[in-house]
Design a protein around this motif. Structure first.
Motif, mmCIF file in Angstrom:
data_model
loop_
_atom_site.group_PDB
_atom_site.id
_atom_site.type_symbol
_atom_site.label_atom_id
_atom_site.label_comp_id
_atom_site.label_asym_id
_atom_site.label_seq_id
_atom_site.Cartn_x
_atom_site.Cartn_y
_atom_site.Cartn_z
ATOM 1 N N GLU A 181 0.857 -1.172 0.000
ATOM 2 C CA GLU A 181 0.000 0.000 0.000
ATOM 3 C C GLU A 181 0.894 1.223 0.000
ATOM 4 O OE1 GLU A 181 -3.795 -0.586 2.553
ATOM 5 O OE2 GLU A 181 -2.217 -1.750 3.520
ATOM 6 N N VAL A 182 0.604 2.144 -0.896
ATOM 7 C CA VAL A 182 1.363 3.391 -0.947
ATOM 8 C C VAL A 182 0.366 4.545 -0.892
ATOM 9 C CG1 VAL A 182 3.301 2.405 -2.246
ATOM 10 C CG2 VAL A 182 1.371 3.410 -3.486
ATOM 11 N N PHE A 196 3.885 17.823 -5.622
ATOM 12 C CA PHE A 196 3.664 16.411 -5.290
ATOM 13 C C PHE A 196 4.812 15.911 -4.416
ATOM 14 C CE2 PHE A 196 1.654 17.370 -9.288
ATOM 15 C CZ PHE A 196 0.406 16.775 -9.180
ATOM 16 N N TYR A 197 4.473 15.302 -3.320
ATOM 17 C CA TYR A 197 5.486 14.652 -2.491
ATOM 18 C C TYR A 197 5.765 13.270 -3.061
ATOM 19 C CZ TYR A 197 4.816 18.308 1.011
ATOM 20 O OH TYR A 197 4.762 19.510 1.664
ATOM 21 N N PRO A 198 6.933 12.713 -2.761
ATOM 22 C CA PRO A 198 7.192 11.346 -3.230
ATOM 23 C C PRO A 198 6.213 10.360 -2.581
ATOM 24 C CG PRO A 198 8.931 12.110 -1.730
ATOM 25 C CD PRO A 198 8.073 13.282 -2.030
ATOM 26 N N LEU A 199 5.863 9.327 -3.323
ATOM 27 C CA LEU A 199 5.000 8.279 -2.783
ATOM 28 C C LEU A 199 5.633 7.678 -1.530
ATOM 29 C CD1 LEU A 199 3.985 6.246 -5.969
ATOM 30 C CD2 LEU A 199 2.421 7.482 -4.446
ATOM 31 N N VAL A 200 4.801 7.316 -0.575
ATOM 32 C CA VAL A 200 5.313 6.646 0.617
ATOM 33 C C VAL A 200 4.688 5.257 0.708
ATOM 34 C CG1 VAL A 200 5.537 8.858 1.788
ATOM 35 C CG2 VAL A 200 3.539 7.455 2.232
ATOM 36 N N GLU A 201 5.406 4.356 1.342
ATOM 37 C CA GLU A 201 4.867 3.007 1.569
ATOM 38 C C GLU A 201 4.300 2.931 2.978
ATOM 39 O OE1 GLU A 201 7.398 -0.290 0.537
ATOM 40 O OE2 GLU A 201 6.438 -1.587 2.028
ATOM 41 N N ASN A 202 3.088 2.425 3.066
ATOM 42 C CA ASN A 202 2.404 2.354 4.362
ATOM 43 C C ASN A 202 2.182 0.914 4.792
ATOM 44 O OD1 ASN A 202 2.025 5.201 4.359
ATOM 45 N ND2 ASN A 202 0.300 4.923 2.954
ATOM 46 N N TRP A 213 6.988 4.865 5.127
ATOM 47 C CA TRP A 213 8.389 5.026 4.733
ATOM 48 C C TRP A 213 8.445 5.939 3.515
ATOM 49 C CZ3 TRP A 213 12.736 2.121 6.792
ATOM 50 C CH2 TRP A 213 12.379 1.343 7.905
ATOM 51 N N ALA A 214 9.289 6.963 3.626
ATOM 52 C CA ALA A 214 9.337 7.963 2.563
ATOM 53 C C ALA A 214 10.775 8.265 2.154
ATOM 54 C CB ALA A 214 8.688 9.258 3.066
ATOM 55 N N PRO A 215 11.071 8.340 0.859
ATOM 56 C CA PRO A 215 10.194 7.863 -0.211
ATOM 57 C C PRO A 215 9.960 6.347 -0.091
ATOM 58 C CG PRO A 215 12.077 9.126 -1.072
ATOM 59 C CD PRO A 215 12.346 8.860 0.358
ATOM 60 N N ALA A 216 8.890 5.863 -0.719
ATOM 61 C CA ALA A 216 8.623 4.428 -0.712
ATOM 62 C C ALA A 216 9.863 3.688 -1.215
ATOM 63 C CB ALA A 216 7.427 4.114 -1.611
ATOM 64 N N PRO A 217 10.312 2.647 -0.498
ATOM 65 C CA PRO A 217 11.503 1.918 -0.951
ATOM 66 C C PRO A 217 11.382 1.498 -2.424
ATOM 67 C CG PRO A 217 10.870 1.194 1.239
ATOM 68 C CD PRO A 217 9.800 2.141 0.782
ATOM 69 N N GLY A 299 16.689 13.395 2.244
ATOM 70 C CA GLY A 299 17.120 12.113 2.780
ATOM 71 C C GLY A 299 15.948 11.145 2.873
ATOM 72 N N HIS A 300 16.013 10.247 3.838
ATOM 73 C CA HIS A 300 15.000 9.199 3.987
ATOM 74 C C HIS A 300 14.343 9.327 5.354
ATOM 75 C CE1 HIS A 300 16.386 6.827 0.435
ATOM 76 N NE2 HIS A 300 17.456 7.588 0.649
ATOM 77 N N ALA A 301 13.057 9.034 5.394
ATOM 78 C CA ALA A 301 12.344 9.165 6.665
ATOM 79 C C ALA A 301 11.349 8.036 6.833
ATOM 80 C CB ALA A 301 11.621 10.508 6.713
ATOM 81 N N ALA A 302 11.086 7.698 8.069
ATOM 82 C CA ALA A 302 10.017 6.749 8.384
ATOM 83 C C ALA A 302 9.231 7.313 9.551
ATOM 84 C CB ALA A 302 10.596 5.389 8.743
#
Lengths: 361, 361
Positions: A181-182, A196-202, A213-217, A299-302
């Motif tokens: 799910e993204v 638009f923000y990068p897609l994230v994985e939920n 998790w952003a951006p989605a892996p 960078g990367h964020a969760a």
């Protein structure tokens, strides 16, 4: 410049935290005096079906927005006769009914899961003949955080689900064998500018968002472009203003729209530390017609939701790159009371840090 | 956990904005009801020489800090008998008198400009024989933003300076042919843990800070190490808790301590967007004995003070990487009413963006 916000929960609170530095003032409307945004701004307690209270609230507000999608549409239309209300009430109307929503999205050419409106047990059985099992039975309205839905895995699940949910308008959705799910987070300004923000994985558990998790892996430019193109259709059709979140199922390289939320969204909390401009600030910029801020990730964020638990702040903050957000709510089982965003410059370091935070939950 | 803050200006306001997400509550004490932190937290209006008011303020606070260095030391000692007060009142005492301050710093082996206490015109003339011209005559106490000081460039400047400032304890400081002014921002926790932000370069006009660039351009590891080593001596001698700012003159590869501020500091505002953890959050973490957050810069940042002017928000925010901070104060000539932080991933892009913002001021 005073922004009125319907709902004074954590989303409203984070809007105020983003808007106060911009020189904005806030006035919140909520049905309860304990709503956490009231801890840092004016809070009017009232009922959404009280026109006098609403008219009084609107007076002195330059613009009104809302922080949850179950605001009665009638209330927003009433307010919109007095001051601009964003996102437009029509967006709320679409988002409040899962059949209207999927019909609308499908009409714009967005793939969605197969669905059937269900008013009777016969509708349910007819629908199941076409979807097969598994399928998901949901209330059409007022659902959030997995409330008001049942997964039908086998024949034996049908009767209990009908007993639990029957008697109100329902929707039956075909099961999507999704890989993940993204969600997409987009913003459109009163001026028509979009970002638009990068897609994230939920990941969800018990129907409640647990991690984003952003951006989605392994996010591909193609998938991002697909989400943006679909979302743009929605933004334009609704003459949308503000942040719009859409949750998607990813199946191979294809996105299927699951639902939309016409507001700042839990899966966008990572933007506070993880993007140049947070979803909260960009929502406000959009309402005011100000230029939108950069929506690239830094960078990367969760983001990890705190649900019914309050880990010791000192232990959370001992993890490098961990940022704690406590909503000022009383602790109750199953209640979203805060979140933690973990940031790192690389995906590898992020994973280590999230594991360290996860061990505290 | 409730933090009491003496002073409810913009520094207090930004402390609250950083602390509310951590689940902290705030109670401010100020002599005026218009103080801007009162817009988002409880504000008690009173006098620092009213023990009953102070005792009432302390009640229910878990810890007290202050946001300006002219708080009467007696008030902080009175409060410290009731609840922990950080930074320690002794730090305030040292910082409030320029002669005590430079004597203290010199005693720790920190180079300072040559200085002489001046109580009489004769003291002034004696001092000038040793410093020569130019020199700077300053009040020993209550100076900030260039107030209470005169530069003596030639003989003709001496009498007017004495007329303006004489009759109160003064300090005469030898002129330092500095290349630039830099400041260090350090934080020490109740647990003894320390963290250091990169040195920033400051430019002043009319005695008021106008811009801070972080990290200071061409900052060498040696200069950073020198600042940290000196600052650590101060932190340890004072058993310091909280953020400590020290302003330095840079002459070649050597730093000379100019003054210290035992509080969060204007030259550290860039840390909100430009560092993993802001000075405001780290100040609070330090008071509570929580682990400190990373103090590295994220890319490059510059902070521009808004003094007596309010540029149009939409024009400021049209510059990529620009972040607006408005303090909720009425606009007055010469008054600090906000700041803009500009961020970029490279020093070159930063310079372009700052130029674009500068054109609006």
């Amino acid at each position: 410049m005073r922004i009125g916000v319907l709902g004074a929960g954590q989303l409203g609170r984070m809007l105020a935290l983003a808007g106060l530095p911009l020189g904005l003032e806030f006035r919140f409307f909520d049905t309860t005096a304990e709503a956490p945004a009231g801890q840092l701004a004016e809070l009017q307690v009232g009922s959404y079906d009280d026109p006098t209270a609403l008219a009084g609230f609107a007076e002195g507000c330059d613009c009104i927005t809302y922080e949850f999608e179950n605001v009665p549409v009638g209330a927003t239309r009433f307010l919109a006769e007095r001051v601009p209300v964003y996102p437009p009430p029509q967006a709320l109307e679409v988002a409040q009914d899962r059949v209207v929503e999927k019909t609308f999205l499908g009409g714009l050419g967005l793939p969605t899961p197969v669905f059937y409106p269900v008013l009777s047990k016969n509708d349910l059985l007819d629908g199941l003949e076409r979807t097969g099992l598994p399928a998901v039975l949901k209330t059409r309205t007022l659902g959030y955080d997995g409330k008001g839905q049942r997964v039908l895995r086998e024949q034996a699940d049908i009767d209990p689900a009908w007993t639990a949910l029957g008697g109100q308008p329902l929707i039956l959705e075909g099961w999507v064998p999704f890989e993940r799910e993204v969600s997409s987070l987009a913003v459109r300004s009163r001026s028509g500018e979009t970002a638009f923000y990068p897609l994230v994985e939920n990941t969800h558990r018990e129907g409640i968002l647990r991690q984003s998790w952003a951006p989605a892996p392994a996010l591909s430019p193609e998938l991002q472009a697909q989400a943006e193109a679909y979302t743009l259709r929605v933004l334009e059709r609704l003459e949308y203003v503000g942040v719009l979140a859409i949750e998607w199922f990813q199946v191979g390289g294809q996105l299927l729209a699951n639902e939309m939320a016409p507001r700042v969204h839990n899966s966008g909390h990572w933007t506070i530390e993880g993007a140049e401009t947070s979803q909260f600030e960009n929502h406000l910029r959009a309402l005011l017609g100000w230029p939108l801020g950069a929506s690239l990730s830094r960078g990367h964020a969760a983001m990890l939701n705190l649900i019914g638990q309050q880990p010791e702040a000192a232990r959370v903050l001992a993890v490098p790159g961990a940022h704690l957000h406590w909503y000022g709510k009383a602790l109750k089982p199953g209640r979203k009371v805060g979140h933690i965003t973990v940031r790192a410059d690389s995906a590898e370091v992020l994973a280590e840090r999230v594991a360290a935070v996860g061990a505290l939950l």
